[in-house]
Design a protein around this motif. Structure first.
Motif, short mmCIF file in Angstrom:
data_model
loop_
_atom_site.label_atom_id
_atom_site.label_comp_id
_atom_site.label_asym_id
_atom_site.label_seq_id
_atom_site.Cartn_x
_atom_site.Cartn_y
_atom_site.Cartn_z
N ASP A 28 71.68 -50.35 -61.41
CA ASP A 28 72.04 -51.52 -60.94
C ASP A 28 73.21 -51.53 -60.07
N LEU A 149 72.92 -53.32 -72.57
CA LEU A 149 72.04 -54.62 -72.58
C LEU A 149 72.51 -55.89 -71.89
N LEU A 150 74.01 -55.93 -72.07
CA LEU A 150 74.80 -57.07 -71.65
C LEU A 150 74.50 -56.88 -69.92
N GLN A 152 72.59 -55.49 -68.22
CA GLN A 152 71.04 -55.64 -67.65
C GLN A 152 70.69 -57.16 -67.48
N TYR A 153 71.05 -57.77 -68.73
CA TYR A 153 70.65 -59.35 -68.77
C TYR A 153 71.63 -60.23 -67.93
N SER A 154 72.84 -59.73 -67.75
CA SER A 154 74.02 -60.82 -67.22
C SER A 154 74.48 -60.11 -66.14
N THR A 159 79.60 -56.70 -67.82
CA THR A 159 79.91 -55.52 -69.07
C THR A 159 81.67 -55.29 -68.44
#
Length: 392
Positions: A28, A149-150, A152-154, A159
């Motif tokens: 990302d 996870l945070l 990837q989603y936000s 993070t």
């Protein structure tokens, strides 16, 4: 248990999260800054190199200052670095943020280890250090998966904002909970701190840290390839298997701290020998899924069980000037990481297969076993020599 140890553990959690969580967010970050995977990887390598610089440079620069204010200052630096990374509009700014955050890493663990040991009686010092390092193990077990996870989603920046918040929490905790202990070493000069390195046992301790930690990371750095290409696990199960490894780190750190309070050298001998056995067996059974799961858990446990003892040992032999030696040992942990990753990569590049890092890790661990036996023998001679002189 002094509550100040919890504050130190929270700081260790945030710092451990900063170091490791970017591995899961690297694609990302690379896409956001439009850079190659190799260039994005320098956000990891640059961090590791800066840890070594900070472990020696910042610790040396602050050696005569009271330790509690120094810890507060290091956490301010940590928050600034991670906030800068979260705000970065370019790859170069993100790298600067990573470097700033990394500079506090080694100094925080080095000075924090001394502060933690000063908060408890002499027979509980290794256990106190283990409590602080529990934050680092928790970062691997819980922080990295949830941080990934945070991100990837936000978005990956969220993070790093969360990590900055953890840094603020740790800063407040240290201000409120860590006592302003009057340290004998506050009046010690940099020359006296450097004098600790005249001790052969200090250098042996540094070597033990590099080899003891390097052996585990030689096997662990490329473990994802072993799990998917040799053991046959699906790539989607790898994060959960790594969490199992993290559970091993957590348990090993706790047990290792309790054991090291009774005997540092015997504890190191036990854990290093056990790690060697696990790596050798793992090399033979890496194609079996059940055996691999057990090996992962044990590799994490025995590998990280050495950490409280390794950190306590160098402080013990540094005497009344442990701060710089403690910081240098944090740098040695990172040097061990680099050694293991480099050596394991050589095995793969030479075409020896994805189990070769495990065998190379076993060779490095065997070297650590020899070194701990040498160090123990020399320490025993140093104790008995004065008795022989007296008897004569």
């Amino acid at each position: 248990m002094p509550l100040g140890l919890i504050a130190l553990a929270i700081g260790a959690f945030g710092i451990g999260l900063t170091e490791f969580v970017i591995m899961g967010l690297l694609p990302d970050v690379a896409n956001d800054f439009a850079v190659s995977e190799a260039a994005a990887g320098w956000l990891i390598s640059g961090y590791a190199l800066s840890v070594v610089v900070g472990a020696l440079g910042l610790t040396a620069a602050t050696v005569r200052l009271p330790r509690k204010p120094v810890l507060v200052g290091l956490l301010v630096l940590f928050v600034v670095g991670n906030s800068l990374t979260a705000l970065a509009s370019t790859y170069e700014v993100a790298m600067i943020g990573r470097v700033i955050a990394a500079l506090c890493h080694g100094a925080f663990f080095g000075i924090g280890s001394v502060v933690a040991s000063d908060m408890v009686p002499a027979n509980k010092k290794a256990g106190a250090i283990a409590i602080m390092f529990t934050g680092l193990t928790a970062a691997n077990v819980l922080g990295v998966p949830f941080g990934t996870l945070l991100g990837q989603y936000s978005g990956w920046r969220s993070t790093f904002w969360a990590i900055s918040g953890i840094g603020v929490l740790a800063l407040i905790g240290i201000l409120v909970l860590v006592p302003a202990i009057k340290h004998v070493a506050e009046g010690i000069s940099l020359r006296e701190e450097l004098g600790a390195f005249k001790s052969l046992q200090v250098w042996l301790s540094l070597g033990l840290t590099i080899l003891g930690y390097g052996g585990m990371f030689g096997a662990f750095t490329y473990i994802a390839y072993t799990l998917t290409e040799i053991t046959g696990f699906n790539a989607t199960t790898v994060p959960w298997l790594l969490m199992l490894f993290g559970v091993g780190l957590f348990v090993g750190n706790w047990i290792g701290g309790r054991m090291a309070d009774k005997s540092i050298d015997r504890t190191l001998l036990f854990f290093i020998a056990a790690l060697l056995v696990v790596l050798v067996v793992f090399g033979f059974v890496a194609n079996n899924q059940i055996a691999t799961i057990v090996a992962l858990l044990l590799m994490g446990g025995f590998g990280f069980g050495t950490v409280p003892g390794l950190q306590s040992r160098i402080m013990q032999y540094a005497g009344n000037a442990p701060t710089l030696a403690s910081g240098a040992n944090i740098g040695a942990f990172n040097a061990g990481n680099a050694l293991g990753a480099w050596a394991g990569g050589l095995g793969i590049a030479a075409g020896l297969g994805y189990t070769s890092p495990i065998w190379i890790g076993a060779v490095i661990t065997f070297a650590a076993l020899i070194l701990v036996l040498v160090a123990m023998g020399l320490a025993k001679k140093a104790v008995t020599a004065p008795e022989l002189v007296t008897a004569s």
